[in-house]
Design a protein around this motif. Structure first.
Motif: not given
Length: 137
Positions: A71-76, A86-88, A90-103
């Motif tokens: 539900g986060i707007p595209d521009e955010e 970073e906002v995106g 963080a949201q992806l990490k909630k939906s896809l816990p397997q991802i490495d956000v630092t990478e």
């Protein structure tokens, strides 16, 4: 509609294997649909259709995108170059816990987000949809 006793893991695995014409043993939980399994967007529609036919759980590609973006707007969610911020992430990490956000930081574009979606993510989504439908009934 009763979802009692349905093995959504098997339903998703079979739908993916049948739609992509691959062996069941290739459809492992951590395999990405658009990456590891070489599915294309048209294949994804076929997979979702097969899941609905076998389980009565209806999921659209837009539902997957909505889950990922939360539900986060595209521009955010991404910067002006379509790189997920970073906002995106963080949201992806909630939906896809397997991802490495630092990478992925500073590299992942909006067009690539769906390539991170795994067989397990799809199974979880189908299972959650069935549970919500059962609770609402």
């Amino acid at each position: 509609m009763s979802y009692e006793g349905k093995d959504f893991g098997s339903i998703v695995q079979e739908a993916v294997a049948d739609a992509l014409g691959i062996d069941l043993d290739e459809v492992v939980p951590d395999a990405t649909l658009l990456g590891d399994l070489d599915a294309e967007s048209i294949d994804l529609l076929d997979v979702l259709f097969r899941i609905e036919k076998a389980s009565d759980v209806k999921i659209k590609v837009s539902d997957m995108a909505e889950l990922l973006q939360g539900g986060i707007p595209d521009e955010e969610f991404a910067d002006e170059d379509d790189v997920i911020n970073e906002v995106g992430l963080a949201q992806l990490k909630k939906s896809l816990p397997q991802i490495d956000v630092t990478e992925l930081a500073g590299k992942l574009t909006a067009d690539e987000v769906l390539t991170l979606f795994t067989v397990r993510n799809l199974t979880d989504m189908v299972t959650e949809r069935a549970a919500l439908a059962t609770a609402a009934a």
